[in-house]
Design a protein around this motif. Structure first.
Motif, PDB file in Angstrom:
ATOM      1  N   MET B 396      -6.524  -0.940   8.425  1.00 26.25           N
ATOM      2  CA  MET B 396      -6.664   0.128   7.433  1.00 26.25           C
ATOM      3  C   MET B 396      -7.964   0.873   7.671  1.00 26.25           C
ATOM      4  SD  MET B 396      -7.878  -1.621   3.870  1.00 26.25           S
ATOM      5  CE  MET B 396      -6.862  -3.041   3.609  1.00 26.25           C
ATOM      6  N   ASP B 397      -7.994   2.109   7.206  1.00 22.08           N
ATOM      7  CA  ASP B 397      -9.166   2.929   7.398  1.00 22.08           C
ATOM      8  C   ASP B 397     -10.149   2.692   6.255  1.00 22.08           C
ATOM      9  OD1 ASP B 397     -10.823   4.760   8.448  1.00 22.08           O
ATOM     10  OD2 ASP B 397      -9.739   6.531   7.738  1.00 22.08           O
ATOM     11  N   GLN B 398      -9.854   3.244   5.099  1.00 18.56           N
ATOM     12  CA  GLN B 398     -10.696   3.071   3.910  1.00 18.56           C
ATOM     13  C   GLN B 398      -9.839   2.442   2.822  1.00 18.56           C
ATOM     14  OE1 GLN B 398     -13.894   4.701   2.912  1.00 18.56           O
ATOM     15  NE2 GLN B 398     -14.314   4.788   5.100  1.00 18.56           N
ATOM     16  N   MET B 399     -10.400   1.504   2.079  1.00 15.39           N
ATOM     17  CA  MET B 399      -9.578   0.886   1.037  1.00 15.39           C
ATOM     18  C   MET B 399      -9.315   1.834  -0.126  1.00 15.39           C
ATOM     19  SD  MET B 399     -12.075  -1.907  -0.695  1.00 15.39           S
ATOM     20  CE  MET B 399     -12.615  -2.703   0.803  1.00 15.39           C
ATOM     21  N   ASP B 400     -10.016   2.981  -0.157  1.00 15.53           N
ATOM     22  CA  ASP B 400      -9.765   3.956  -1.224  1.00 15.53           C
ATOM     23  C   ASP B 400      -8.698   4.972  -0.839  1.00 15.53           C
ATOM     24  OD1 ASP B 400     -11.695   3.066  -3.188  1.00 15.53           O
ATOM     25  OD2 ASP B 400     -13.194   3.620  -1.692  1.00 15.53           O
ATOM     26  N   ASN B 401      -8.212   4.888   0.409  1.00 15.14           N
ATOM     27  CA  ASN B 401      -7.128   5.784   0.819  1.00 15.14           C
ATOM     28  C   ASN B 401      -5.840   5.387   0.113  1.00 15.14           C
ATOM     29  OD1 ASN B 401      -8.847   7.072   2.508  1.00 15.14           O
ATOM     30  ND2 ASN B 401      -8.002   6.225   4.400  1.00 15.14           N
ATOM     31  N   PRO B 402      -4.932   6.352  -0.055  1.00 16.24           N
ATOM     32  CA  PRO B 402      -3.666   5.990  -0.703  1.00 16.24           C
ATOM     33  C   PRO B 402      -2.905   4.938   0.110  1.00 16.24           C
ATOM     34  CG  PRO B 402      -3.605   8.233   0.125  1.00 16.24           C
ATOM     35  CD  PRO B 402      -5.012   7.780   0.227  1.00 16.24           C
ATOM     36  N   PHE B 403      -2.168   4.127  -0.617  1.00 14.49           N
ATOM     37  CA  PHE B 403      -1.419   3.028   0.003  1.00 14.49           C
ATOM     38  C   PHE B 403      -0.456   3.538   1.067  1.00 14.49           C
ATOM     39  CE2 PHE B 403       2.083  -0.100  -0.060  1.00 14.49           C
ATOM     40  CZ  PHE B 403       1.363  -1.248   0.192  1.00 14.49           C
ATOM     41  N   ARG B 404       0.108   4.724   0.823  1.00 15.12           N
ATOM     42  CA  ARG B 404       1.139   5.208   1.749  1.00 15.12           C
ATOM     43  C   ARG B 404       0.554   5.634   3.089  1.00 15.12           C
ATOM     44  NH1 ARG B 404       2.796  10.634  -1.453  1.00 15.12           N
ATOM     45  NH2 ARG B 404       0.716  11.453  -1.665  1.00 15.12           N
ATOM     46  N   SER B 405      -0.806   5.692   3.202  1.00 12.62           N
ATOM     47  CA  SER B 405      -1.385   6.040   4.494  1.00 12.62           C
ATOM     48  C   SER B 405      -1.252   4.877   5.486  1.00 12.62           C
ATOM     49  CB  SER B 405      -2.856   6.426   4.327  1.00 12.62           C
ATOM     50  OG  SER B 405      -3.615   5.316   3.898  1.00 12.62           O
ATOM     51  N   LEU B 406      -0.896   3.698   4.986  1.00 17.15           N
ATOM     52  CA  LEU B 406      -0.715   2.546   5.878  1.00 17.15           C
ATOM     53  C   LEU B 406       0.662   2.612   6.545  1.00 17.15           C
ATOM     54  CD1 LEU B 406      -1.919  -0.307   3.508  1.00 17.15           C
ATOM     55  CD2 LEU B 406      -3.184   0.635   5.423  1.00 17.15           C
ATOM     56  N   SER B 407       0.770   2.015   7.728  1.00 15.41           N
ATOM     57  CA  SER B 407       2.084   1.917   8.365  1.00 15.41           C
ATOM     58  C   SER B 407       2.919   0.872   7.631  1.00 15.41           C
ATOM     59  CB  SER B 407       1.921   1.513   9.821  1.00 15.41           C
ATOM     60  OG  SER B 407       1.553   0.159   9.896  1.00 15.41           O
ATOM     61  N   GLY B 408       4.229   0.890   7.859  1.00 12.78           N
ATOM     62  CA  GLY B 408       5.122  -0.016   7.138  1.00 12.78           C
ATOM     63  C   GLY B 408       4.708  -1.477   7.277  1.00 12.78           C
ATOM     64  N   GLY B 409       4.381  -1.878   8.501  1.00 12.51           N
ATOM     65  CA  GLY B 409       3.997  -3.266   8.734  1.00 12.51           C
ATOM     66  C   GLY B 409       2.732  -3.635   7.968  1.00 12.51           C
ATOM     67  N   ASN B 410       1.764  -2.730   7.958  1.00 10.27           N
ATOM     68  CA  ASN B 410       0.523  -3.007   7.253  1.00 10.27           C
ATOM     69  C   ASN B 410       0.706  -3.002   5.746  1.00 10.27           C
ATOM     70  OD1 ASN B 410      -1.609  -3.472   9.206  1.00 10.27           O
ATOM     71  ND2 ASN B 410      -1.095  -1.433   9.952  1.00 10.27           N
ATOM     72  N   GLN B 411       1.596  -2.124   5.264  1.00 11.70           N
ATOM     73  CA  GLN B 411       1.909  -2.142   3.830  1.00 11.70           C
ATOM     74  C   GLN B 411       2.433  -3.513   3.432  1.00 11.70           C
ATOM     75  OE1 GLN B 411       4.657   0.969   2.818  1.00 11.70           O
ATOM     76  NE2 GLN B 411       3.173   2.588   3.208  1.00 11.70           N
ATOM     77  N   GLN B 412       3.340  -4.028   4.261  1.00  9.03           N
ATOM     78  CA  GLN B 412       3.938  -5.315   3.929  1.00  9.03           C
ATOM     79  C   GLN B 412       2.901  -6.430   3.996  1.00  9.03           C
ATOM     80  OE1 GLN B 412       6.468  -5.290   2.435  1.00  9.03           O
ATOM     81  NE2 GLN B 412       7.933  -6.898   2.867  1.00  9.03           N
ATOM     82  N   LYS B 413       1.963  -6.330   4.947  1.00  9.27           N
ATOM     83  CA  LYS B 413       0.916  -7.342   5.032  1.00  9.27           C
ATOM     84  C   LYS B 413       0.066  -7.342   3.762  1.00  9.27           C
ATOM     85  CE  LYS B 413       0.274  -7.292  10.036  1.00  9.27           C
ATOM     86  NZ  LYS B 413      -0.645  -6.844  11.097  1.00  9.27           N
TER      87      LYS B 413
END
Lengths: 296, 513
Positions: B396-413
């Protein structure tokens, strides 16, 4: 007997503007546009009808101008809601408010009057006498002698049902509303279909406006559409867009409209003019019960 | 065989700087079944969309039968005989089969009226020609997913398409329906059609295709003959490292019972029995899988356990605490939950990663709040997010970025990490690997096994039978709201479970009718 024919004729002329606007609305309903701008389109149509009729000295030009005026509103809606993809609800509200302000302003500027503009120079849309039908006892007074727009409206109901359910355009129109990506992937642009549905809606709302100011009465007054556009929206939603259903519901609203006028002899007119709107609420209530049953 | 389509040095960049397709050169021959494999985000769909005119390439050339083409939209591609069936089914459920097929190319009479008879004849002719078993007057709403997929293919055949691009067509099918689709595709090939087939199921690809193109991170790795390769080699080309396909199960000794559902029945508003007499027991350190065709009660089961629908008959217990009537927050003290819908129920996609990480924790763990829960403790939440980032190797880049900026795999993690750290005795996983690529799936499976090793009880609902056979200790089959089988994984096989999923028990049909 005369009261009943009067009531029926009142019902028919009360229903006509609602029916025309609702038929316009049903095209956009099927195309998947949440169009609430019928009120504004109708009001603009009513104003331009008077303008055209007064300056060109012709009811036909009145109708033409009404359609052009209403179409301008439809084009603004297309520009914002379809092309620029703004929220349809907000766009519709803005258009309705804009139409109210603009027509009031133009009336004051062009005709130098406040409240309402009525003048012998405004040519009304004629009533059509059909010699054969007029001779039928009792029904003659209903079938013949109605305003031209009313006959057009009957035609529009039949045509709408045919176009929506039988033709290629109708199949694509409904497809746009049911599942636009599916239509797009079939090689038909759903945006184009929506644009056409709004243009049809503009034309029909223009006719509704022309009937209001050149048929129902022969004048233009501020906010003369008086919520009929909203009622037409309710009618569309109530019957899920079916043109025959819309005709029936519109007649019901026309009846309450006429009933309101009749009741004015006994009650304050401010009170009786609530009748159509109360009827709308009641209809919506029964609709929601029915819809819940259908879902379950 | 003659080369029909040539794609030369295709580059596709998604602004600002994501290179989806990186100088890919590939050719497709007339009358072959050509698979394009790769992980999610490898660029295989994008490459095909470029060919289909749905995306426009930045550089490179495409030749169709020797002539240079550059389709501006799918309509042009279809006119040149190239059609694509998308991953999700794009049909109008209110319309009949024939209406869907002719939509956009309807035969009409002189009045603009649809010529029903001719339309139905034309559609029926195509169905007969390719031996697709379909009723043209059925509403699409009433037909199975497999049939709907056939309608999609027929829609293209009706437009005389000779090159068919299929984007993961088997993702929506049950194991029993796949061979039928493959037979139909082979028949099409034998009629001279070219089939381009996007997939990441290697076994399917090896059974069906003539040639295979492998992509990884936007680049083409190789094109190989299917007969000259195998699963391990393909996986290695796809992922860039060796992937093990062995089962990860090991004999675990069942401990004390953690989770139980007893006699759970759910009747919905229309008086349909969605769940009937469900009994499930899960012990500590045990993974129980639920197999079933979607819509057989999984949704209601998950919602009953989580308290999203009321339970009127039956009981739900964790650690002997009766949760049948408990509110959701109380349940969450005992149940970790990974929803199948990452974007809607698993997370608030517009909220920041930080906010998504602390959800539920901020209600259950007092360290997340100050002043008796009136204020949030931002510092602690940030530390906690960092912990999840490291422990679960989230990119992830910044933890204040919106959740949807993560890729699907990272969202699931992130979601798995959050749920795992709730440290509950029971874990409910609803399709935890849906839409993830091979690498991420492997990681998620490892996490699930780690949870098992921490002696938690795990209920895994999955549409992917291979997944269940890989990690579950027991498999329950859900059919029409009933559990029709309870099978230890090492005493059954995919065929048996697949059969039970479709048919239930033989006497089951009589009971429900």
């Amino acid at each position: 007997m005369n009261i009943i024919t009067g009531l029926i004729n009142g019902m028919i002329s009360g229903a006509t503007p609602i029916l025309l606007a609702a038929l316009g609305g049903t095209f956009t309903f099927y195309a998947g546009v949440f169009n609430i701008a019928m009120e504004g389109m109708m009001l603009t149509g009513a104003f331009f009808a008077v303008l055209g009729s007064y300056y060109f000295d012709s009811w036909l030009m009145g109708i033409v101008c009404a359609i052009i005026g209403s179409l301008m509103m439809a084009l603004i809606f297309i520009l914002f809601a379809v092309t620029l993809k703004t929220d349809e609800f907000v766009t519709g509200i803005a258009l309705n408010l804009f139409a109210l302000g603009a027509t009031t302003y133009m009336m004051r500027q062009i005709f130098n009057v406040k409240g309402a503009f009525s003048n012998p120079g405004i040519v009304p849309i004629p009533r059509i006498h059909i010699p054969l039908l007029a001779k039928i006892p009792i029904l003659g007074n209903i079938l013949s002698g109605q305003n031209l727009i009313i006959y057009i409206t009957v035609l529009v109901v039949i045509l709408s049902a045919f176009i929506i359910f039988k033709t290629r355009f109708g199949l694509r129109l409904r497809a746009a509303g049911y599942n636009a990506p599916s239509l797009d992937s079939s090689g038909v642009s759903s945006a184009k279909i929506r644009i056409w549905s709004l243009i049809i809606c503009g034309v029909l709302c223009g006719l509704a406006g022309a009937f209001l100011s050149l048929g129902y009465v022969t004048l233009f007054s501020e906010n003369m559409s008086a919520g009929r556009g909203w009622i037409s929206l309710a009618a569309v939603i109530l019957v899920n867009g079916n043109p025959w259903g819309i005709a029936l519901i519109s007649l019901l609203f026309g009846f309450t409209d006429g009933l309101g006028l009749l009741l004015q002899q006994y009650m304050p007119s401010q009170f009786t003019s609530m009748v159509p709107y109360v009827a709308t609420l009641i209809a919506l209530y029964f609709y929601s019960i029915q819809a819940r049953k259908r879902k379950a | 065989m003659q080369i029909l389509i040539e794609m030369k040095e295709i580059i596709k960049v998604f602004p600002p700087n994501v290179i989806a397709v990186d100088k890919v050169t590939a050719d497709f021959r007339k009358g072959e079944i050509h698979a394009i494999v790769g992980e999610n985000g490898a660029g295989k769909s994008t490459l095909m969309k470029v060919l289909y005119g749905l995306e426009h390439h930045n550089q490179g050339e495409i030749y169709l039968a020797g002539h240079r083409v550059n389709f501006q939209d799918p309509g042009e591609a279809i006119a040149h005989g190239i059609g694509m069936v998308h991953q999700e089914i794009l049909l109008i459920s209110q319309y009949t089969v024939w209406e869907n097929i002719v939509l956009g190319a309807e035969p009409v009479n002189f009045m603009g009226m649809i010529d029903r008879q001719r339309a139905r004849q034309l559609v029926q002719k195509k169905i007969d020609e390719f031996q697709f078993n379909l009723n043209i007057d059925a509403k699409v709403d009433d037909i199975s997913v497999a049939a709907a997929q056939k309608v999609e293919i027929l829609k293209l055949l009706y437009r005389n398409v000779s090159v068919l691009i299929l984007d993961e067509p088997t993702a929506v099918l049950t194991p029993q329906e796949i061979p039928q689709l493959f037979n139909e595709l082979r028949r099409l090939r034998d009629h001279g059609h070219t089939i381009l087939f996007i997939s990441h199921h290697l076994e399917e690809v090896l059974t069906l295709s003539d040639r295979i193109t492998v992509m990884r991170k936007g680049k083409k790795i190789a094109t190989v003959q299917a007969s000259e390769t195998n699963k391990t080699d393909l996986a290695q080309m796809m992922v860039g490292r060796t992937v093990l396909f062995t089962t990860l199960r090991e004999k675990s000794t069942a401990g004390k019972q953690i989770f139980s559902i007893e006699n759970l029945t759910y009747i919905d508003g229309a008086q349909h029995k969605r769940l009937e007499n469900i009994n499930i027991k899960i012990h500590e350190g045990e993974i129980v899988g639920i197999a079933g065709v979607e819509g057989n009660g999984q949704f209601e089961l998950v919602n009953s356990i989580m308290g999203l629908i009321p339970t009127k008959e039956g009981s739900i217990r964790v650690n002997d605490v009766n949760l049948t009537k408990a509110d959701i927050l109380e349940r969450r003290q005992y149940i970790s939950f990974v929803s199948q819908n990452r974007g809607k129920m698993g997370a608030a996609v517009k909220a920041s990663i930080l906010e998504n990480v602390m959800m539920t924790h901020h209600r259950l763990n007092p360290q997340f709040t100050r002043w008796k829960g009136l204020l949030l403790n931002d510092q602690y939440a940030r530390k906690f997010t960092e912990q999840i980032e490291q422990q679960f190797s989230v990119v992830m880049d910044q933890m204040d970025n919106p959740f949807r900026s993560l890729s699907g795999g990272n969202q699931q993690k992130v979601i798995l990490g959050r749920e795992l750290l709730l440290s509950t005795p029971f874990v409910l996983l609803d399709q935890p690997t849906r839409g993830l690529d091979v690498g991420s799936i492997e990681y998620v499976h490892e996490l699930i096994l780690e949870m098992r090793d921490q002696n938690r009880a795990i209920l895994l609902i999955s549409a992917d039978l291979e997944e269940l056979f890989r990690i579950a200790d027991r498999i329950l089959v859900l059919h029409r709201g009933k559990i029709v089988a309870d099978l230890p994984t090492d005493q059954t096989d995919i065929e048996e479970v697949g059969y039970l999923m479709l048919e239930g028990k033989e006497n089951d049909a009589k009971e429900t009718d």
